[in-house]
Enzyme design. Structure first.
Site, PDB file in Angstrom:
ATOM      1  N   CYS A 279      -2.371   9.243   2.521  1.00 37.40           N
ATOM      2  CA  CYS A 279      -2.057   8.719   1.178  1.00 37.40           C
ATOM      3  C   CYS A 279      -3.165   9.073   0.196  1.00 37.40           C
ATOM      4  O   CYS A 279      -2.932   9.195  -0.990  1.00 37.40           O
ATOM      5  CB  CYS A 279      -1.873   7.210   1.238  1.00 37.40           C
ATOM      6  SG  CYS A 279      -3.309   6.371   1.904  1.00 37.40           S
TER       7      CYS A 279
ATOM      8  N   GLU B 131       0.884  -1.176   0.000  1.00 35.45           N
ATOM      9  CA  GLU B 131       0.000   0.000   0.000  1.00 35.45           C
ATOM     10  C   GLU B 131       0.916   1.219   0.000  1.00 35.45           C
ATOM     11  O   GLU B 131       1.525   1.536   1.026  1.00 35.45           O
ATOM     12  CB  GLU B 131      -0.886  -0.011   1.250  1.00 35.45           C
ATOM     13  CG  GLU B 131      -1.880  -1.155   1.302  1.00 35.45           C
ATOM     14  CD  GLU B 131      -3.045  -0.980   0.338  1.00 35.45           C
ATOM     15  OE1 GLU B 131      -3.350   0.172  -0.019  1.00 35.45           O
ATOM     16  OE2 GLU B 131      -3.625  -1.985  -0.081  1.00 35.45           O
TER      17      GLU B 131
HETATM   18  P1  NAD Z   1       8.501   4.861   4.447  1.00 38.56           P
HETATM   19  O1  NAD Z   1       8.462   4.091   3.184  1.00 38.56           O
HETATM   20  O2  NAD Z   1       9.637   5.768   4.670  1.00 38.56           O
HETATM   21  O3  NAD Z   1       8.472   3.871   5.709  1.00 38.56           O
HETATM   22  C1  NAD Z   1       7.459   2.889   5.890  1.00 38.56           C
HETATM   23  C2  NAD Z   1       8.005   1.791   6.799  1.00 38.56           C
HETATM   24  O4  NAD Z   1       9.077   1.101   6.140  1.00 38.56           O
HETATM   25  C3  NAD Z   1       8.606   2.313   8.099  1.00 38.56           C
HETATM   26  O5  NAD Z   1       8.322   1.382   9.107  1.00 38.56           O
HETATM   27  C4  NAD Z   1      10.082   2.359   7.791  1.00 38.56           C
HETATM   28  O6  NAD Z   1      10.909   2.331   8.928  1.00 38.56           O
HETATM   29  C5  NAD Z   1      10.243   1.113   6.962  1.00 38.56           C
HETATM   30  N1  NAD Z   1      11.419   1.093   6.073  1.00 38.56           N
HETATM   31  C6  NAD Z   1      12.082   2.150   5.554  1.00 38.56           C
HETATM   32  N2  NAD Z   1      13.068   1.699   4.733  1.00 38.56           N
HETATM   33  C7  NAD Z   1      12.993   0.354   4.729  1.00 38.56           C
HETATM   34  C8  NAD Z   1      13.725  -0.669   4.069  1.00 38.56           C
HETATM   35  N3  NAD Z   1      14.733  -0.401   3.240  1.00 38.56           N
HETATM   36  N4  NAD Z   1      13.376  -1.955   4.293  1.00 38.56           N
HETATM   37  C9  NAD Z   1      12.358  -2.252   5.129  1.00 38.56           C
HETATM   38  N5  NAD Z   1      11.630  -1.310   5.780  1.00 38.56           N
HETATM   39  C10 NAD Z   1      11.946  -0.035   5.581  1.00 38.56           C
HETATM   40  O7  NAD Z   1       7.108   5.636   4.519  1.00 38.56           O
HETATM   41  P2  NAD Z   1       6.645   6.710   5.599  1.00 38.56           P
HETATM   42  O8  NAD Z   1       7.366   7.988   5.354  1.00 38.56           O
HETATM   43  O9  NAD Z   1       6.679   6.111   6.950  1.00 38.56           O
HETATM   44  O10 NAD Z   1       5.109   6.885   5.214  1.00 38.56           O
HETATM   45  C11 NAD Z   1       4.624   7.803   4.278  1.00 38.56           C
HETATM   46  C12 NAD Z   1       4.268   7.103   2.977  1.00 38.56           C
HETATM   47  O11 NAD Z   1       3.341   6.065   3.221  1.00 38.56           O
HETATM   48  C13 NAD Z   1       3.602   8.044   1.995  1.00 38.56           C
HETATM   49  O12 NAD Z   1       4.139   7.834   0.716  1.00 38.56           O
HETATM   50  C14 NAD Z   1       2.137   7.603   2.019  1.00 38.56           C
HETATM   51  O13 NAD Z   1       1.405   7.875   0.854  1.00 38.56           O
HETATM   52  C15 NAD Z   1       2.286   6.138   2.254  1.00 38.56           C
HETATM   53  N6  NAD Z   1       1.044   5.593   2.778  1.00 38.56           N
HETATM   54  C16 NAD Z   1       0.285   4.791   1.982  1.00 38.56           C
HETATM   55  C17 NAD Z   1      -0.927   4.304   2.448  1.00 38.56           C
HETATM   56  C18 NAD Z   1      -1.794   3.403   1.602  1.00 38.56           C
HETATM   57  O14 NAD Z   1      -2.722   2.807   2.151  1.00 38.56           O
HETATM   58  N7  NAD Z   1      -1.559   3.293   0.303  1.00 38.56           N
HETATM   59  C19 NAD Z   1      -1.367   4.635   3.730  1.00 38.56           C
HETATM   60  C20 NAD Z   1      -0.555   5.450   4.510  1.00 38.56           C
HETATM   61  C21 NAD Z   1       0.649   5.930   4.045  1.00 38.56           C
END
Ligand code: NAD
Length: 488
Positions: A284, A250
């Site tokens: 999002c 997502e």
């Molecule tokens: P992010 O991708 O930076 O982090 C998400 C998670 O992944 C965190 O727990 C982070 O620590 C972890 N992570 C980061 N790098 C990683 C790696 N290399 N390997 C494994 N895990 C890793 O996202 P964010 O800044 O926390 O969230 C914002 C984003 O989430 C926005 O783009 C938003 O649109 C999206 N989002 C999508 C939905 C949806 O339902 N489509 C809902 C909410 C947020």
């Protein structure tokens, strides 16, 4: 003046025990609202992640043996516990994440409802007896994957994990969960709710930290499916590391809100403002681009400015606050750069456009309205994920659909019109997973399938209601030969 909040230790939870990270590593949790250190979070290492995966594997068979009705009852108890603790959870969520208290309360209620929904859906899950040759009977079972790796973001740090946790526990899976670092404390509180509700030992394992433990739990041969919500960039890395495992991604959105000339403009403007400024735009599915023709442009712009001017930016726990600080510096920096880029390409900032002065941290961002944003602008091409309403002028409906679909992301859209035929046609042609008609982009009923359009960068698969239950299970076909070996 704010009273000092005592910093508290926030540990990992592995195999039924709260424990420090190996080598004793920890990071400071700073409230975006106050700038105060509110916690010391154990910073999970690769070894800790492995220990969590091992613990989950030790627990997986006993969890899978719980009957469906026992699991449904467990999910209802979790919902009850979350609601019983709401008064304590909500302010902690606000202080750590930054959202105003009423929004934190809504999120906690939403999370509890997700556990109730999972209980209802699993209780009604049917499998099938398939047509088969004479003497044969073939039926299907839906069984858990085993250990699910769950990785979640900070914008809805109780609601989004609950999408995965509720469906995991309802279906008999166990979980290794890595929340976003900036919302580690509220994650630990949610785990406390699960334990109080009687979740079997080892069924939840919590790892704090960043990419290192995250990659470990995704790539490990000890996890059997991956549920990830986060950015498109990280999602692509997750897909690489997950290999052939079942994967639910997502990811980011850049949702268009199309306001047609015949729309009820008052309703369209207030719905759009909700889509832009709820959770300080860190959703999002928010209204990331507002597409209007010149015919309604002035009215929509004035309405958005008037809504932005009524936003009460302030401490998330203060009465009357309708928008708190952004969660972290990365979001504020992206806001700065998208506004600068839009202006460089000819747009005008008509409201806000900068960080608010006189606040305890520089994460308080003014609600912002930017007019005549060009199609080449970052705000049109990429997700901003902040409190911004970028207005883009289109020629007509066809042009609006073309601009909407020109983005490489395709998560959600919103359309305002009084012509239901047009609404239906546009809904069918928009390349995204959800379309809200005459409803704010921010609206989502958690039982509805939700996810990104195939081939775009907003993800793969669907959460929501029965879709989440389906993702968390695998089908086994069982063939019986019922002929009597001694008979004719
Ligand atoms: P992010 O991708 O930076 O982090 C998400 C998670 O992944 C965190 O727990 C982070 O620590 C972890 N992570 C980061 N790098 C990683 C790696 N290399 N390997 C494994 N895990 C890793 O996202 P964010 O800044 O926390 O969230 C914002 C984003 O989430 C926005 O783009 C938003 O649109 C999206 N989002 C999508 C939905 C949806 O339902 N489509 C809902 C909410 C947020």
């Amino acid at each position: 003046m704010e009273t000092a909040v005592e910093s508290r230790p926030v540990r990992l939870f592995i195999g039924g025990q709260w424990r420090d990270a190996s080598y004793g590593k920890a990071f400071e949790q700073v409230s975006p609202a106050t700038g105060q250190v509110i916690g010391a979070v154990s910073d999970g290492t690769r070894e800790d992640a492995r220990a969590a995966v091992d613990a989950a594997n030790r627990a997986r068979h006993s969890s899978a043996r719980l009957s469906i009705l026992e699991r449904a009852a467990l999910c209802h108890r979790i919902a009850d516990t979350i609601l019983a603790r709401q008064a304590r959870l909500a302010p902690e969520l606000s202080l750590e994440q930054g959202k105003p208290l009423p929004e934190a309360i809504d999120e906690i209620n939403f999370a509890a409802q997700l556990f109730r929904d999972a209980a209802e859906y699993i209780s009604k899950l049917e499998t099938s007896l398939l047509p088969a040759a004479a003497g044969k009977r073939i039926f299907t079972l839906r069984q858990p994957h085993g250990v699910v790796a769950v990785l979640t973001p900070w914008n809805y740090p109780v609601g989004i994990p609950s999408e995965y946790l509720s469906a995991s526990f309802a279906t008999g899976n166990v979980v290794v969960w890595k929340p976003a670092p900036t919302t580690s404390m509220i994650a630990a509180r949610l785990v406390e709710c699960l334990l109080e509700a009687g979740l079997p030992e080892g069924a939840i394992n919590l790892i704090h930290g960043g990419a290192v433990p995250g990659e470990e739990i995704v790539a490990s041969s000890g996890t059997h499916a991956v549920g990830f919500t986060g950015s498109t960039a990280t999602g692509s890395l997750i897909a690489k590391h997950a290999g052939a495992k079942p994967l639910l991604l997502e990811l980011g959105g850049n949702g268009p809100t199309i306001i047609l000339d015949d729309a009820n403009l008052e309703a369209a403007i207030s719905g759009t403002a909700i889509g832009c400024f709820t959770n300080a735009g860190q959703i999002c599915q928010s209204s990331e681009r507002i597409l209007v023709t010149e015919r309604v442009h002035d009215q929509v712009l004035d309405g958005l400015v008037s809504n932005a001017s009524r936003v009460k930016l302030g401490h998330p726990l203060h009465e009357g606050t309708t928008m708190g600080p952004l969660n972290n510096p990365g979001v504020a920096i992206k806001m700065d750069s998208h506004i600068r880029d839009a202006v460089d390409r000819g747009a005008g900032v008509v409201f806000g456009g900068a960080r608010a002065k006189g606040q305890p941290t520089d994460l308080y961002y003014q609600p912002t309205v930017v007019d005549h944003v060009s199609r080449e602008s970052l705000a049109n091409r990429e997700e901003t994920f902040g409190p911004i309403a970028p207005v883009i002028v289109v020629r007509d409906v066809e042009d609006a659909i073309a601009v909407a679909n020109s983005c490489t992301l395709g998560l959600c859209a919103s359309v305002y019109t009084s012509d239901m035929n047009a609404a239906f046609n546009i809904s069918e042609r928009l390349e995204c997973g959800v379309v809200n008609v005459n409803e704010s982009a921010a609206y989502w009923d958690g039982r509805t399938p939700f996810g990104g359009w195939s081939g775009k960068g907003s993800g793969v698969g669907r959460v929501g209601g029965m879709e989440s239950i389906r993702f968390m299970t695998q089908i086994k076909s069982v063939v019986l030969d019922i002929r009597d070996p001694d008979g004719d």
